[in-house]
Scaffold this active site. Sequence first.
Site, PDB file in Angstrom:
ATOM      1  CG  ASP A  99      -2.151   0.602   1.232  1.00 13.19           C
ATOM      2  OD1 ASP A  99      -2.231   1.652   0.604  1.00 13.19           O
ATOM      3  OD2 ASP A  99      -3.100   0.051   1.815  1.00 13.19           O
ATOM      4  CG  ASP A 195      -4.310   5.927   0.971  1.00 15.25           C
ATOM      5  OD1 ASP A 195      -5.111   5.088   1.402  1.00 15.25           O
ATOM      6  OD2 ASP A 195      -4.264   7.104   1.382  1.00 15.25           O
ATOM      7  CD  GLU A 254      -8.762   4.522  -0.982  1.00 12.78           C
ATOM      8  OE1 GLU A 254      -9.597   4.289  -0.096  1.00 12.78           O
ATOM      9  OE2 GLU A 254      -7.818   5.316  -0.812  1.00 12.78           O
ATOM     10  CG  HIS A 326      -8.359  -0.635   5.519  1.00 11.22           C
ATOM     11  ND1 HIS A 326      -8.346  -0.852   4.151  1.00 11.22           N
ATOM     12  CD2 HIS A 326      -7.889   0.614   5.699  1.00 11.22           C
ATOM     13  CE1 HIS A 326      -7.877   0.216   3.545  1.00 11.22           C
ATOM     14  NE2 HIS A 326      -7.588   1.118   4.463  1.00 11.22           N
ATOM     15  CG  ASP A 327     -10.868   2.690   4.572  1.00 10.98           C
ATOM     16  OD1 ASP A 327     -10.234   2.826   5.637  1.00 10.98           O
ATOM     17  OD2 ASP A 327     -10.390   2.937   3.454  1.00 10.98           O
TER      18      ASP A 327
HETATM   19  C1  NOJ Z   1      -7.806   5.676   2.371  1.00 10.04           C
HETATM   20  C2  NOJ Z   1      -7.441   4.557   3.293  1.00 10.04           C
HETATM   21  O1  NOJ Z   1      -8.037   3.372   2.832  1.00 10.04           O
HETATM   22  C3  NOJ Z   1      -7.882   4.963   4.674  1.00 10.04           C
HETATM   23  O2  NOJ Z   1      -7.765   3.905   5.590  1.00 10.04           O
HETATM   24  C4  NOJ Z   1      -7.078   6.153   5.105  1.00 10.04           C
HETATM   25  O3  NOJ Z   1      -7.558   6.613   6.354  1.00 10.04           O
HETATM   26  C5  NOJ Z   1      -7.181   7.297   4.094  1.00 10.04           C
HETATM   27  N1  NOJ Z   1      -7.049   6.837   2.742  1.00 10.04           N
HETATM   28  C6  NOJ Z   1      -6.093   8.306   4.339  1.00 10.04           C
HETATM   29  O4  NOJ Z   1      -4.849   7.757   3.995  1.00 10.04           O
END
Ligand code: NOJ
Length: 526
Positions: A99, A195, A254, A326-327
Site C-alpha cells: 500500500d 491510497d 484507490e 479496512h474502511d
Molecule cells: C484511504 C485509506 O483506505 C484509509 O484507511 C485512510 O484513512 C485514508 N485513505 C487516508 O490515507
Amino acid sequence: MDNFLWWRDGVIYQIYPRSFADSNGDGLGDLDGIISHLDYLEDLGIDAIWLSPIYPTPDKDFGYDVSNYVDVDARFGTLEDFDRLVAETHQRGIRIILDLVLNHTSDQHPWFLESRSSRDNPKRDWYIWKDNPNNWQASFGGKAWEFDPGTGQFYLHLFTKEQPDVNWRNPEVRKAQLGVFRFWLERGVDGFRLDVFNAYFKDPDLADNPPKFGLRGFDRQRHIHDIDQPEMMPFLNEMRTLLDSYPERYVVGETYFATPQKTVSYCGPDKLHAAFSFDFTTFNSALAEAFQLYKWSPLWIMKQFILREQTFNAAGIWPTTVMSNHDLPRAASRYARGENDSQPFLAMALLLTLRGTPFLYFGEEIGMRDIHLRHSEILDPPGRKYWPIYTGRDGCRSPMQWDDSAFAGFSTVKPWLPVHPDYKWRNVATEQTDLNSLFNFTKKLLALRKENPALRRGDFIPLKTRGSMLAFLRRTHEQTVLVAMNFNNQSVNYNLPDGKWHILLSSAQSSPGSLAPFEIQISIRQ
Ligand code: NOJ
C-alpha cells in the site's frame, strides 16, 4: 493453466498487518505473524496478498500516516523480515502488493519537519502552504487547513491534521515519490495499491469548491478542485513506464469519490492496471448514509453490476470487486442478521464469480463480523470525531480469529483492538473441520475459479429471473458457467437456459432448475 495472469485471473487477499497474527506477544500483528500463516493462505487458494501500510508511523491514522516510506515499522519487523516475507510468499507462488500512501505523509516525516522549520527551507514547497485558507474541508472532519504558528502559514491536509498533503506539483517531490516505487520494486514486490491517488494533484490556484447538499461539511461541497486534476495523467504514464521495466508488475488505485467514468479514465496500458469501484459498498443517498442503510437485493445488485459492466467493458478496463476492506463495515455485518451466514455466503459467491479481480478482506472467508466498541474504546480518528453519528472503522479491524484459544490464537496478550466475542466458535480451526462452513465454501469456490476459465475471464451475461433470485452466465469460447442464487427463505424453481447442466458447486445440493432457501448453485453447460 494457459495465460493465467495473476492480477487479472487471480484473487487478491487484503491483510491488515496489525490484526492478522502477532508473533512476538506485543498485541500487534507483525511480518513474522504473516509468514507463519502463508501456508494457510496457500491452502485457501489465493494468488496475491496486499498489505495495508507496514511503514514507520506515529499511528494517527493507523499506518496511513507514514513517517518513512522506505522502512518497516519496528513493531512489525525489519527490512530483513520483509525480504524473508517476499521470498516465502514467492516460494508459494503468491504475489505481494504494498500500500503506497503518497498523497500525504505523517507530520513526523523528515520532509515535513524540514518543510515546517522555516519559510525558506528548501523543502518548504514540498507541502502546500498558504497565508489564507480556502473553503476546502478535511474528509475526517473540520477544515482542511492547519495553522502553523512557527512560520505563520496554513498547511493543507485532506485527512487528519497530522497527515499534511505533499505538493505533487513540485518536480523534486515527484522524483522522490518515484524513488519510493523503485525502492520496493527492487526488493521484489509485485505491485502497489495507491491510497487516494486521484487526490495527488490539487487545483493550481487552490480555488474554492462549489457548494452542494450534504450532511457533513465535507459532503457539502463538490470536490472539483481538491481532486481529479488533469496533471495526474502524465504522472501515471511516468509511473507505469517505471513499473513496466519490471516483469508482470501491477498497480491498482484507490479512487476517492470518483465517478465510474473518471475511474476508468485513470486505467489503461499506459496508466493504472485497475482502480477500485466500490459498487457494493456505497450508499445511494446522504440520507441512507446517515442511517447506515446499505442496499442489498438481487435487483439492486444486478443493476449496480450492469452499470459497472457498461462503463468498464466499453472502456476495455478490467474491473475489481470489493465487498469488504479496512474502511467499511464488513459485508457480513452489513447484510447478515446476527450470526446467520446465509447472506455472507451470497456475498462471497458474488465476490468470487462476478467479472473482475476479487479483493478478499482477511477474515471474510470465515464470515468475521465487526466488533462493537464503547465510546471510550474507539481509536479511529473519524470515529472519535463524529461519534455517535459515525462510530469509525475500528469495527472491521479486529484481530483475525484463528482458533478458540485465548485471544483467538491471534496473540498471547490483550490485542490492540478487542477480539470479537464470537471467536469461540467462529474461527479458522472450527470452520476448517465443518464441511458446510463459509470457509470451506470459499475454498471450493477459489478452486473452481482456478479450474474454470469462464469464471475468471468469461463474459458476463445477466439472466432475467424472479425477484428473489439472481442469475447470470460467465462465458468463454470453451465454457459456459451458470451462477444462480436465491436471496430468499423460500425455495424457487427457475428455467434453465438451453442445454444440459451439471452442478459444479452448490451450497444446498438441489437439482438444476430449483434452489433451496438461500442456495447458491454454480453449473456448467455440458
Ligand atoms: C484511504 C485509506 O483506505 C484509509 O484507511 C485512510 O484513512 C485514508 N485513505 C487516508 O490515507
